[in-house]
Design a protein around this motif. Structure first.
Motif: not given
Length: 312
Positions: A63-67, A104-112
């Protein structure tokens, strides 16, 4: 010339590979940002008084978030997070977790990374040799086509997400992990039967076992991190894969135990369900691109690797 100290974000840092990687990076004086689902476990594994250069950031990997904001200003990201493949049966729910934790885990990292200012210079993302599917006869290298079983599909989805980071102008290294040998991990499950004089090959014994010693894997990750010409896909396997029977015979010899009691396929299937395919079928994978970089293996043969593992 003193080596540059980096700020490195690491996910999956409390796992079998991640723990050792974080220890080594910290000992070299780098700052570590440890993204973790389990803050308490991370504090137990990395006590603040022993790891003063390490900062723990709780996060939900899928999940996307402040992290995500904490990636800004990092020099590199090493994304090792993902649901374990070898622990327990592959129920539909587990298969979904295995798939989504990577995709999804990798997608969120790439998004960050895309949102980060300044951006990290490199993303190191694992995949697995499961990418190639299984075979008793084929030889796979980095340019080989993917298989079509469940693990091959997981690896393709995982790599596709990681590839998106190039749109942010970030260098990408994908390491397709073989079976990691070290004090723990897969081999730890094979040692107890040998101690009880009940060791032997799993399944037919003819299946290929493409492995890498954990120290070589850590060194490969750190080399890829520091060398700007390291980019693309590399097999993180030792140059000498062996058949399962050879692995078990070597283990038996080193432990001074017989290796004659084969573990029947149905026993493993009863324990692991679909997950048994990882050890029952296997694949012969050669690290051609890795060798071409000039990377030097400390443990290039399985007897040397197992000797080191058994010395603990």
């Amino acid at each position: 010339m003193t080596e540059q100290k980096l700020k490195i974000a690491v996910t999956g840092g409390t796992g079998f590979v991640g723990t050792r990687l974080v220890e080594k990076l910290h000992s070299e004086g780098h700052s570590i940002l440890l993204l973790t689902r389990d803050e308490n476990r991370a504090k137990r594994v990395f006590p603040p008084q022993v790891f003063p250069q390490l900062k723990i950031v709780p996060y939900t990997p899928t999940q996307s978030g402040d992290w995500q904001q904490t990636i800004s200003g990092c020099d590199a990201v090493i994304n090792l997070a993902g649901e374990s493949i070898a622990e327990g049966r592959w129920t539909q729910e587990r298969k979904q977790n295995i798939f989504e934790s990577r995709q999804l885990g990798t997608r969120m990292i790439v998004e960050a990374i895309a949102q980060a200012h300044p951006k990290p210079a490199v993303l190191i993302n694992p995949s697995a040799i499961g990418y190639y599917g299984t075979s008793e006869t084929a030889i796979f290298e980095e340019t080989s086509t993917p298989g079509n079983d469940f693990l091959a599909q997981v690896c393709q989805a995982w790599e596709t997400e990681a590839e998106q980071v190039k749109k942010s102008g970030v260098r990408l290294v994908i390491l397709r992990f073989g079976i990691v040998l070290g004090n723990g991990g897969a081999i730890a499950k094979m040692i107890p039967p040998f101690k009880l004089f009940a060791g032997g090959p799993i399944g037919s014994g003819k299946q290929w076992f493409s492995w890498i010693h954990r120290e070589d894997l850590i060194n490969l990750i750190i080399t890829a991190l520091k060398q700007p010409d390291f980019a693309g896909i590399y097999n993180a396997t030792a140059p000498n894969p062996v058949r399962m029977k050879t692995l078990c015979d070597t283990l038996g010899q080193l432990m001074n135990r017989p290796s004659w009691l084969p573990v029947p396929s149905f026993v493993l299937e009863a324990l692991l369900g679909d997950g048994a395919i990882v050890v029952l079928e296997g694949q012969q994978v050669l690290p051609k691109a890795t060798i071409k970089t000039g990377f030097v293996y400390e443990y290039s043969t399985v007897d040397k690797a197992l000797k080191e593992v058994l010395s603990h």
